[in-house]
Design an enzyme around this catalytic site. Sequence first.
Site, PDB file in Angstrom:
ATOM      1  N   CYS A 122       0.841  -1.204   0.000  1.00  0.00           N
ATOM      2  CA  CYS A 122       0.000   0.000   0.000  1.00  0.00           C
ATOM      3  C   CYS A 122       0.872   1.249   0.000  1.00  0.00           C
ATOM      4  CB  CYS A 122      -0.895  -0.034   1.249  1.00  0.00           C
ATOM      5  SG  CYS A 122      -1.859   1.469   1.534  1.00  0.00           S
ATOM      6  N   THR A 166       0.745   3.549   2.106  1.00  0.00           N
ATOM      7  CA  THR A 166       1.190   3.745   3.483  1.00  0.00           C
ATOM      8  C   THR A 166       2.510   3.030   3.732  1.00  0.00           C
ATOM      9  OG1 THR A 166      -1.083   3.957   4.262  1.00  0.00           O
ATOM     10  CG2 THR A 166       0.575   3.388   5.907  1.00  0.00           C
ATOM     11  N   HIS A 226       5.361   4.992   2.305  1.00  0.00           N
ATOM     12  CA  HIS A 226       5.722   6.119   3.179  1.00  0.00           C
ATOM     13  C   HIS A 226       6.606   5.641   4.334  1.00  0.00           C
ATOM     14  CE1 HIS A 226       3.214   9.021   1.172  1.00  0.00           C
ATOM     15  NE2 HIS A 226       2.111   8.332   1.396  1.00  0.00           N
ATOM     16  N   HIS A 248      -0.751  -3.988   6.123  1.00  0.00           N
ATOM     17  CA  HIS A 248      -2.131  -4.122   6.616  1.00  0.00           C
ATOM     18  C   HIS A 248      -3.061  -4.766   5.593  1.00  0.00           C
ATOM     19  CE1 HIS A 248      -1.772  -0.147   4.703  1.00  0.00           C
ATOM     20  NE2 HIS A 248      -3.006  -0.356   4.281  1.00  0.00           N
ATOM     21  N   CYS A 306     -16.182   4.492  22.537  1.00  0.00           N
ATOM     22  CA  CYS A 306     -16.467   5.903  22.239  1.00  0.00           C
ATOM     23  C   CYS A 306     -17.890   6.029  21.693  1.00  0.00           C
ATOM     24  CB  CYS A 306     -15.459   6.458  21.237  1.00  0.00           C
ATOM     25  SG  CYS A 306     -15.608   5.789  19.560  1.00  0.00           S
ATOM     26  N   ARG A 308      -1.601   3.131 -16.866  1.00  0.00           N
ATOM     27  CA  ARG A 308      -2.700   3.009 -15.919  1.00  0.00           C
ATOM     28  C   ARG A 308      -4.043   3.334 -16.568  1.00  0.00           C
ATOM     29  NH1 ARG A 308      -0.536   5.148  -9.972  1.00  0.00           N
ATOM     30  NH2 ARG A 308       0.368   3.124  -9.372  1.00  0.00           N
ATOM     31  N   GLY A 359      -9.018  10.461  -1.947  1.00  0.00           N
ATOM     32  CA  GLY A 359      -7.620  10.865  -2.086  1.00  0.00           C
ATOM     33  C   GLY A 359      -7.233  11.925  -1.076  1.00  0.00           C
ATOM     34  N   ILE A 374     -14.303  10.326   2.544  1.00  0.00           N
ATOM     35  CA  ILE A 374     -14.392   8.883   2.751  1.00  0.00           C
ATOM     36  C   ILE A 374     -13.080   8.414   3.383  1.00  0.00           C
ATOM     37  CG2 ILE A 374     -14.622   6.617   1.676  1.00  0.00           C
ATOM     38  CD1 ILE A 374     -17.158   8.206   1.428  1.00  0.00           C
ATOM     39  N   TYR A 375     -13.202   7.581   4.410  1.00  0.00           N
ATOM     40  CA  TYR A 375     -11.997   7.033   5.046  1.00  0.00           C
ATOM     41  C   TYR A 375     -12.230   5.560   5.354  1.00  0.00           C
ATOM     42  CZ  TYR A 375      -8.170   6.360   8.356  1.00  0.00           C
ATOM     43  OH  TYR A 375      -7.046   5.892   8.986  1.00  0.00           O
TER      44      TYR A 375
END
Length: 347
Positions: free
Chosen positions: A38, A40, A43, A63, A96, A200, A263, A286-287
Site C-alpha cells: 500500500c 502507506t 511512506h 495491513h 467511544c 494506468r 484521495g 471517505i476514510y
Amino acid sequence: MRALLKATAGPGLELAEVPEPIAGEADVTIRVLRTGICGTDLHIESWDGWASSTINPPLIPGHEFSGEVVAIGTAVRDVHVGAIVSGEGHIVCGTCRNCRAGRRQMCNRTSGLGVNRHGAFAEYVVLPESNVWVHPDGMDLDHAAIFDPLGNAVHTALKFPLVGEDVLISGAGPIGLMAAAVVRHIGARFIVVTDVSEPRLELARRVGADLGLNVSMRRVAEAQAALGMREGFDVGLEMSGQPTALPEMIDNLTHGGRVAMLGLASGPIDVDWAKVVTHMLTITGIYGREMFETWNAMSAMLQSSTDLRVALDTVITHRLPASEWEQGFSVARTATAGKVVLDWSGT
C-alpha cells in the site's frame, strides 16, 4: 519468524528474524499467505515526514493480507482454525460514542495495523476476532489480500446511487481502478477515469471505463463532448489527491452533482465554493471501510460477478515472492503498475 521490519527511525526495511506475536484470549493467530503493498507502506519504507511523525520503530508494517487461521484464543467464538481470512486493519476502542452507535469506522481512538501495532508483513499476524473477516470457500488468495483497498473503492463508490449515472473518477491508481470496476458492475452509464499515466489509463479501460483521459494533454470537458453528454457528471470519485483534480471535477458536474473524496490532497485545494453553493453540490470525505457493511458488499459482489474477479486480476499487475520485497516496493512506486502482491507461503 521472518518479517519485514522497520527496526529504527530512517529509510529502509529489513527482512529479519523476530519473535512470533503473542495472542490474547479474544485474538486470532493467522499464518500470512499474501500481502498487498500500500502507499502507506511506501511512506513507512521511505521514512517521509508523515512516517517520521507517526511511526514508532521497531514496527512490522503491512495491513493488506490474506492468510490461514492457525490458532484461536479461548474467548473466540465464530472463527475456526483452518479458515481463510483477511482483516479489518482499523482496531477500534468499542466504547467511544461512534463505536457504541455502530459507526466503528469513525472511532476516534483507532489503532492501525502496521502503523500503530505490528502488521502483516510477516509469517504470522495477530488480530482481535472482531477484526477478522472469514472468506467463503474458494476465495482467491490474491483477491482476499486486497480486500482492504477494494473496501476503500467500494466504500467510496457506494456513497451515492450509481445506476444509470455518469461517473468521473480522478486517479487510476489501484483503488481508482477497482472503483471503476465496481461502478461498472453496479450499472453506471458512462465512466471516465483521469490520470497522467498511459499504462494506468489502459488498465482503466480494461476494467470497464468508457474513456481513460490523460489530463496532461486533454480536459475533462472534452470527455463530456466525446461521449455526447449534455449536462455534466452526476457523481465524482476523487481518488488522486492531486490539488487540481477536485476543481476540474466541480467544473464538470451537473447541478446537484455529488463528490466522494478518498484521495488525500498533496497540497491546498482552491475550491470555487460559490459554485458548490449555487449548483447545490455535495462533497463528502471517505476514510477506510464501513465496518462491516462494506466487507459484506465486496464479498457478495466478488461471489456473484466473474467480470469483477477478472477486473481484480487485471488490477494486480505484479505477483512476487516475499523475499523479493525490494523489487515489489520499487514497482509499487512507479506510475505504471497496478497492485503489487507478495507471496509469503514460501517464506
